[in-house]
Write a protein that holds these residues in place. Structure first.
Motif, PDB file in Angstrom:
ATOM      1  N   ARG A 238     -20.144  -8.395 -15.607  1.00  0.00           N
ATOM      2  CA  ARG A 238     -19.547  -7.159 -15.862  1.00  0.00           C
ATOM      3  C   ARG A 238     -20.832  -6.140 -15.921  1.00  0.00           C
ATOM      4  N   GLY A 241     -22.332  -1.475 -12.232  1.00  0.00           N
ATOM      5  CA  GLY A 241     -21.805  -1.280 -10.925  1.00  0.00           C
ATOM      6  C   GLY A 241     -22.761  -0.251 -10.094  1.00  0.00           C
ATOM      7  N   ALA A 244     -22.990  -1.309  -6.397  1.00  0.00           N
ATOM      8  CA  ALA A 244     -21.774  -1.290  -5.810  1.00  0.00           C
ATOM      9  C   ALA A 244     -21.643   0.513  -5.157  1.00  0.00           C
ATOM     10  N   THR A 245     -22.321   1.029  -6.345  1.00  0.00           N
ATOM     11  CA  THR A 245     -21.987   2.705  -6.103  1.00  0.00           C
ATOM     12  C   THR A 245     -23.104   2.980  -5.132  1.00  0.00           C
ATOM     13  N   ASN A 267     -13.040  -7.854  -9.264  1.00  0.00           N
ATOM     14  CA  ASN A 267     -13.877  -7.356 -10.356  1.00  0.00           C
ATOM     15  C   ASN A 267     -13.154  -7.748 -11.714  1.00  0.00           C
ATOM     16  N   GLN A 298     -21.928  -6.853  -7.552  1.00  0.00           N
ATOM     17  CA  GLN A 298     -21.525  -7.084  -8.876  1.00  0.00           C
ATOM     18  C   GLN A 298     -22.452  -8.196  -9.383  1.00  0.00           C
ATOM     19  N   GLU A 301     -26.308  -7.731  -9.421  1.00  0.00           N
ATOM     20  CA  GLU A 301     -26.685  -6.731 -10.123  1.00  0.00           C
ATOM     21  C   GLU A 301     -26.775  -7.415 -11.661  1.00  0.00           C
TER      22      GLU A 301
END
Ligand code: ADP
Ligand code: MG
Length: 674
Positions: A238, A241, A244-245, A267, A298, A301
């Motif tokens: 979690r 993000g 992804a952004t 997600n 995700q 990261e």
């Protein structure tokens, strides 16, 4: 009943028809029945149906012309019937001694010597002997295992096995289902007044009950497997993000609403402390790869490694290039692992994976070999998952500490099938294509007009487009298929002198294949002759014409996949299905489906209807138990009921669920592991 007392030969014959323990006899249901409950006078017996008659042998002789055969005449006062045996033992001739009374069961036909039965069942009968009270079952069997043995053991099993009901009336009554014991007894020995068509069409309540039980067992086992997985721990993913952004910002397009929706579902799963088991379905070209890449972002990261597995080298290579394009600029390390790597490169890739240095590892089934290990694997993505067996997926899952799994498939699974075979998976569907696609026109053209098609190719290439030419599938011989592709390549090269024609097929070395594909991608090759190796996933937006030879030989889902290779860019696309006439009725019906439909789900549904679920791509090797009694399309209502009942039982009466599974899936440990 003592199974181990059977001779090894009988045991192996029984094993061939799926009987390995006494209760299997109970579930070995007849294929059909013979009616020996009614005795016909010979004159009244209907021609063409199987009937029982009885009479006295009037004459019996062996003839030698036109061939050796035994001809007997049997009369019953109402008429005479000829009995003809083409192969016979002396014992049969003895049964037909003049003056004996015999019962004959068989089909009456109009023969050369009058009404006759050829090879009837013959029994010597005393006058007024009793008739059977129930229909005589005919069981599926195997060579050397006679009906009478099956009948004997099944009758014994029905006496000695525990047939007590697994389900309470509170479940059965609302569904109008009879109890188990009377259902199996009736199906093995139906009384003569049961409507025959209900038995034939398996609509009789007894049949309904068995189908329901089977479907219920399947639903229960899949749901329990899923519950067991929820007990396992997986990393909670979690992150903010940010990756992804960044990736989204760099894309030349926006995600479709459908892509956003499935990404949110994924997600949400990743943020759970137990392993995701999600099947991502989307028609060809719906944009599954970017969804996979964003999910990977995700996990990466959050500090984890991700694996993406593809069924072929071509596809793995293509994914690798695309993902590298997207992810290198974000500073990520992507490795590439296939069987064709040189050992030095392979060592390096393995070392990187093991040390946790590579964030994303893309490859083929080489990924789940013994020597592959990962430091922190948390997400496994499997593309075209139906191409892999369960065992392969399991091996990969074993590489991490129960990682999250995302399976992707472009073969849409019809609702009933998904409910049934994938009841243990969560399913996400991308139900819209990215905008700006021009719809594909499909044409059916007889191969007598091949010249026109070749002229069309020249035209398309002049406009700057590229073309696929798919050679026919020749199932009997891979060598022959290869030869066809080579010949076609030579012919097109000659017919299109100014155009570069390439060739790709399954026998090329992976590196050679990749080279050809790369050249096609760079438009150095304009026409690509291919065997069906390009069926899966290849993405060249500039290709706008696809010619498929002998389309009538291919499966509908396969045609749909192939056709999906075009229509990926801004150019108007055409798919030409060449067929060799004259077409049979089924072939016509199938091509009509592909001609009239562009929706993969609808095509899959019709394919399912024509071929049955067992034939649906990959289902056989998917390792999921096939249904013996129920039919997914015809019994969709029962499937609904079974699904609801399974939910209800598991939450309120799990002991009943266990009892039911003990009867239907005594070896269910196997499925639970999956
Ligand atoms: P498939 O679902 O068959 O695997 P791909 O992931 O290969 O489809 O996507 C097909 C093509 O569509 C690719 O070129 C991809 O970059 C492009 N694409 C994906 N999503 C979008 C979108 N939202 N808008 C425009 N193009 C997209
Ligand atoms: Mg794809």
């Amino acid at each position: 009943m003592n199974f181990s007392a059977f001779s090894p030969k009988l045991q192996s014959q029984l094993a061939k028809i799926g009987i390995g323990q006494p209760f299997d006899f109970v579930l070995h249901l007849p294929l059909r029945y013979e009616d020996e409950t009614h005795l016909y006078p010979i004159t009244d017996a209907p021609v063409g149906a199987q009937v029982l008659v009885e009479g006295e042998v009037q004459s019996c002789e062996v003839q030698y012309k036109p061939r050796k055969q035994l001809i007997a005449r049997v009369a019953d006062g109402s008429g005479t019937l000829v009995v003809r045996l083409l192969n016979f033992y002396p014992s049969a001739a003895k049964q037909l001694t003049v003056g004996k009374r015999v019962r004959l069961f068989g089909e009456i036909r109009r023969g050369f010597w009058g009404d006759e039965m050829v090879h009837p069942k013959i029994r010597v009968a005393s006058e007024n002997a009793e008739l059977n009270e129930s229909l005589t079952p005919v069981y599926p069997t195997t060579a050397g295992l006679p009906q009478f043995l099956l009948i004997k053991h099944i009758a014994l099993a029905l006496k000695t096995c525990d047939l007590a009901d697994t389900l309470p009336n509170s479940i059965l009554d609302p569904l109008n289902l009879p109890d188990f014991s009377s259902s199996v007894r009736l199906l093995h020995n139906p009384p003569p007044d049961v409507p025959q068509h209900q038995l034939r069409e398996r609509t009789h309540p007894g049949w309904q009950r068995l189908k329901f039980d089977e479907l219920l067992a399947q639903q229960l086992s899949l749901r329990m497997a899923r519950a067991a997985r929820r007990e396992q721990n997986a990393p909670i993913i979690r992150p903010q993000g940010e990756l992804a952004t960044k990736l989204l910002a760099a894309l030349p397009f926006e995600l479709t609403t459908a892509q956003q929706k499935v990404l949110a579902e994924i997600n949400r799963d990743l943020a759970q402390p137990h392993p995701m088991q999600r099947l991502l379905q989307g028609d060809v070209g719906s944009g599954k790869t970017i969804v996979a890449a964003l999910a990977a972002c995700q996990a990466i990261e959050a500090g984890w490694q991700v694996v993406l597995m593809a069924p072929t080298e071509i596809l793995a290579e293509q994914h690798f290039r695309k993902l590298a394009d997207w992810l290198y600029p974000l500073g990520l390390h992507i490795a590439w692992l296939t069987g064709s790597l040189k050992s030095k490169e392979k060592k390096a890739a393995l070392a990187d994976a093991q040390a946790g240095k590579s964030h994303l590892i893309v490859g083929t089934h080489a990924l789940f070999q013994q020597d592959v290990a990962f430091e922190r694997l948390a997400l496994v993505i499997v593309d075209e998952q139906h191409r892999f067996g369960v065992a392969q997926r399991l091996a990969l899952r074993g590489k991490g500490n129960s990682p999250h799994q995302l399976m992707m498939s472009a073969t849409p699974i019809p609702r009933t099938l998904a409910m049934s075979f994938y009841a243990d998976l969560d399913i996400s569907v991308i139900d819209e294509l990215p905008p700006g696609r021009t719809p594909i026109t499909t044409k059916l053209i007889s191969d007598a007009r091949r010249d026109e098609v070749v002229a069309r190719i020249a035209g398309k290439v002049q406009e700057g487009r590229q073309v696929y030419w798919v050679c026919p599938l020749i199932e009997e011989s891979e060598a022959l298929q290869l030869q066809t592709a080579v010949d076609t390549h030579a012919q097109l090269t000659e017919e299109l002198p100014d155009i570069k024609v390439g060739l790709v097929h399954g026998r090329l070395k992976p590196a050679e294949k990749a080279e050809v594909m790369a050249a096609f991608q760079r438009n150095e090759i304009q026409v690509l002759v291919a065997t069906t190796v390009i069926e899966v996933g290849v993405d060249v937006p500039n290709a706008s014409l696809m010619v498929i030879e002998h389309a009538e030989r291919m499966g509908l889902s396969q045609l749909h996949q192939l056709r999906g290779r075009v229509g990926r860019g801004i150019h108007e696309s055409l798919c030409v299905l060449l067929y060799a006439g004259p077409l049979g009725a089924t072939a016509k019906a199938r091509l009509k489906v592909i001609y009239e439909n562009i929706d993969g789900f609808e095509i899959a549904r019709q394919d399912l209807q024509i071929r049955g679920p067992g034939e649906l791509v990959g289902m056989r090797q998917s390792g999921v138990a096939m249904l013996r009694f129920a039919d997914l399309e015809a019994d969709a209502d029962l499937l609904d009921a079974a699904r609801e009942t399974a939910c209800q039982l598991l939450s309120t009466q799990p002991d009943i669920a266990i009892r039911h599974l003990d009867r239907w899936l005594p070896g269910r440990e196997l499925l639970l592991k999956v």
